[in-house]
Design an enzyme around this catalytic site. Structure first.
Site, PDB file in Angstrom:
ATOM      1  N   HIS A 180     -12.134  26.097  56.324  1.00 60.51           N
ATOM      2  CA  HIS A 180     -10.544  25.775  56.525  1.00 60.51           C
ATOM      3  C   HIS A 180      -9.929  27.486  55.243  1.00 60.51           C
ATOM      4  O   HIS A 180      -9.133  27.797  55.810  1.00 60.51           O
ATOM      5  CB  HIS A 180      -9.598  25.144  55.537  1.00 60.51           C
ATOM      6  N   GLU A 181     -10.758  27.752  54.470  1.00 58.74           N
ATOM      7  CA  GLU A 181     -10.906  28.699  53.980  1.00 58.74           C
ATOM      8  C   GLU A 181     -11.495  29.801  54.958  1.00 58.74           C
ATOM      9  O   GLU A 181     -10.661  31.158  54.931  1.00 58.74           O
ATOM     10  CB  GLU A 181     -11.508  28.565  52.506  1.00 58.74           C
TER      11      GLU A 181
ATOM     12  N   HIS B 187      -1.597  27.467  57.251  1.00 61.33           N
ATOM     13  CA  HIS B 187      -1.187  25.806  57.264  1.00 61.33           C
ATOM     14  C   HIS B 187      -0.414  25.338  58.179  1.00 61.33           C
ATOM     15  O   HIS B 187       0.364  25.411  58.921  1.00 61.33           O
ATOM     16  CB  HIS B 187      -0.679  25.144  55.785  1.00 61.33           C
TER      17      HIS B 187
ATOM     18  N   HIS C 226      -8.656  31.091  57.018  1.00 58.76           N
ATOM     19  CA  HIS C 226      -7.799  31.722  56.252  1.00 58.76           C
ATOM     20  C   HIS C 226      -8.104  33.289  56.403  1.00 58.76           C
ATOM     21  O   HIS C 226      -6.772  33.685  57.156  1.00 58.76           O
ATOM     22  CB  HIS C 226      -7.370  31.322  55.616  1.00 58.76           C
TER      23      HIS C 226
END
Length: 611
Positions: free
Chosen positions: A332-333, A342, A336
């Site tokens: 997930h990070e 998101h 980014h």
């Protein structure tokens, strides 16, 4: 008495379906005992001639789940490590010890369930079968039963693990309103970049709390990290990104900087450590911490920062017993860093949870990116074209034999455009993976019509006034490494000083927080930072508030005037002309590191220091 004892032993050795049990994943309330039977993949004659390895490249197991036969096909993840993979730890006297352990014959596998087109398997076979598989739309775990001398394994649904904490964990990254301002015709010229195979060389650091949390056992931590990366490689294949672990480091003596509950501070200090201390070349670094981050935050990262010298980093809390859940947070990070925002309520995935959901959802592991994430990723690739992702690792450092026609340019190949039927590259001979006669290149920012672009041709424009454009050298298809103005170069009409390609200013931070009409508040507002109360201070260390000295007031709470009624982050704690923002969950609303605070002076760790 003897009869009772015998019955008790049988119950322990052969657990029954439906009971509760304590396993590595935690307390499991419903599980099934299975006995995986290995099925030969190759004929015996070939098995005998095959090179002896501890772990086979392909394996097949059969067992029953809910009375139904399951055939598990496994293939070793040969792309898990780079060829120049290293591990680093520290001796009691502080010496840095870096080794290059043999990792080719590892025990980490991907796979699928026979006759189930939507199935997935991610596990290790280091000591029995341990990991995750998805079958008929359900998420299952499998792991050996340690107290059994037989081949018994426990299989259980993810939903049957008793949750350690029912409170949802959230990501600390805030939403942005970033949009591309590049003309469509310029973006269309970059479509080739989007379609190219990409390599992400990942470096992971485990902090000192992690070292203590796992009993100072380096082997336990490294196996946990390998499980995480094995998961990450699966989900990023969908984006045509090959993730390879290039290095793993354990801060086994002490942390390299103070790690506390503030993800913002940790992220900043980790990015500085990576850019100034870490010698191992990498595309992205992730800090795995055992520290409990602010509020319910499980991680954070810089948005749209992949390949950036300073900001291509993320931080993830080791918040779960499951390495796959922590691996999902790390994926997930990294998302980014790759430009993904998101997911919102309008975003969805075909198979359960989405990787870029703003909070951890306990029903299943996320295994795919939503259409929203794919859109964000494509936009970021087309506008920023992060070059480190297409730089072929040294010696094509992926550990696997070269296969011509798989779109991956490997050792001994000059190009790889797929099979002869699929190839659409006029410079590459698909059958041999060699350049065609007269061709000098097949792809790259400095390659045009099979030839190197002339020296001086711009291949990467300056992103801002602190960045510098890059130009082709006339002898390579690759664009040179990203460069920028030296730190301290005046920028934004003398409102700030460049720092590693960026120009942090008070004015820009006010606009980010309060909208385009916001401005920096009068100087007297910043005097509040000398109060040293809950909101006004220069630094907070281990919940101890340190007020600003009069010379440091512009390195504490950020004060603005005008703009929107409420801030984009945190809560409004004061009104015009001295508007400020505050949040208990994150250290929001503070002046950014290296912001100008005086003539030839910048903020650093809550102090106004000379350049």
């Amino acid at each position: 008495m003897i009869q009772v004892l015998l019955v008790t032993i049988c119950l322990v050795v052969f657990p029954y379906q439906g009971s509760s049990i304590i396993l590595e994943s935690g307390k499991v309330n419903d599980y099934e005992v299975v006995y995986p039977q290995k099925i030969p993949v190759l004929p015996k004659s070939k098995i005998q001639r095959r090179e002896q390895k501890m772990y086979e490249d392909t394996m097949k197991y059969e067992f029953k789940v809910n009375g139904e036969p399951v055939v598990l096909h496994l293939e070793r993840n040969k792309e898990l490590f780079s060829k120049d993979y290293t591990e680093t730890h520290y001796s009691p006297d502080g010496r840095e010890i870096t080794t290059s352990p043999p990792v080719e014959d590892h025990c980490y596998y991907h796979g699928y369930i026979q006759s189930d087109i939507d199935s997935t398997a991610i596990l290790n076979a280091c000591n029995g079968l341990k990991g995750y598989f998805r079958h008929h739309g359900e998420a299952y775990h499998i792991e050996p039963l340690k107290f059994s001398d037989s081949e018994a394994h426990a299989v259980y649904k993810y939903e049957n693990i008793e949750k350690e904490d029912e409170t949802p964990k959230i990501c600390g990254v805030k939403h942005s309103t970033w949009e591309s301002d590049e003309p469509i015709e310029k973006i269309s010229q970059k479509k080739d970049f989007l379609e190219e195979k990409k390599y992400l060389e990942l470096y992971i650091v485990a902090d000192y709390v992690m070292f203590r949390k796992y009993g100072r056992n380096v082997t336990t931590i490294r196996m946990r990290v390998f499980d995480m990366v094995n998961y990450i490689t699966v989900v990023y294949k969908a984006l045509n990104i090959h993730v390879a672990l290039i290095g793993f480091e354990i801060w086994s003596l002490k942390d390299k900087f103070v790690i506390n509950a503030s993800t913002k501070n940790n992220l900043l200090h980790f990015s500085i450590w990576r850019s100034t201390v870490l010698r191992k070349r990498n595309d992205n670094a992730q800090l795995l911490t055992g520290v409990d981050l602010n509020g319910y935050t499980l991680g954070s990262a810089y948005l749209k920062a992949m390949c950036d010298v300073l900001q291509s980093v993320g931080i993830v809390q080791d918040y779960s017993k499951s390495p796959y859940l922590v691996g999902a947070a790390m994926a997930h990070e990294i998302g980014h860093n790759l430009g993904m925002e998101h997911d919102t309520k309008t975003c969805s995935c075909m198979r359960g949870n989405c990787i870029m959901s703003p909070e951890e959802e306990g029903s299943d592991f996320p295994m795919e990116f939503s259409s929203c994430s794919l859109y964000d990723f494509q936009n970021y690739m087309l506008t920023d074209t992060p070059q480190c992702l297409i730089n072929k690792p040294s010696n094509t450092s992926i550990i696997k034999n070269a296969v011509c026609g798989n779109y991956v340019e490997e050792e001994g190949e000059e190009c790889d455009c797929g099979s002869p039927e699929q190839c659409e590259n006029n410079c590459c001979e698909a059958a041999t993976c060699k350049l065609k006669p007269g061709a000098k290149c097949a792809k790259g920012a400095c390659c045009k019509k099979c030839q190197f672009k002339k020296a001086g041709a711009e291949c990467r424009a300056a992103r801002n006034e602190c960045d510098l454009p890059e130009f082709c050298i006339g002898q390579s298809a690759e664009c040179p490494m990203d460069r920028f103005h030296k730190n301290g170069h005046s920028c934004q009409n003398d409102q700030g000083y460049c720092f590693r390609g960026y120009c942090p200013t008070l004015a820009k931070q006010c606009i980010t927080l309060w909208g385009s009409d916001a401005k920096v508040a009068p100087d007297e507002c910043f005097q509040n930072n000398t109060n040293g109360n809950e909101y006004d201070y220069c630094k907070k260390t281990n919940n101890v508030i340190i007020p600003c000295k009069p010379t440091d007031v512009k390195c504490g709470r950020l004060y603005c005037t005008g703009g929107t009624e409420n801030p984009s982050e945190g809560e409004k704690i004061s009104s015009d002309p001295c508007k400020a923002s505050y949040s208990e969950i994150e250290d929001i609303g503070m002046v950014d590191h290296r912001t100008k605070c005086g003539e030839k002076m910048v903020c650093s760790d809550g102090k106004c220091i000379p350049l």
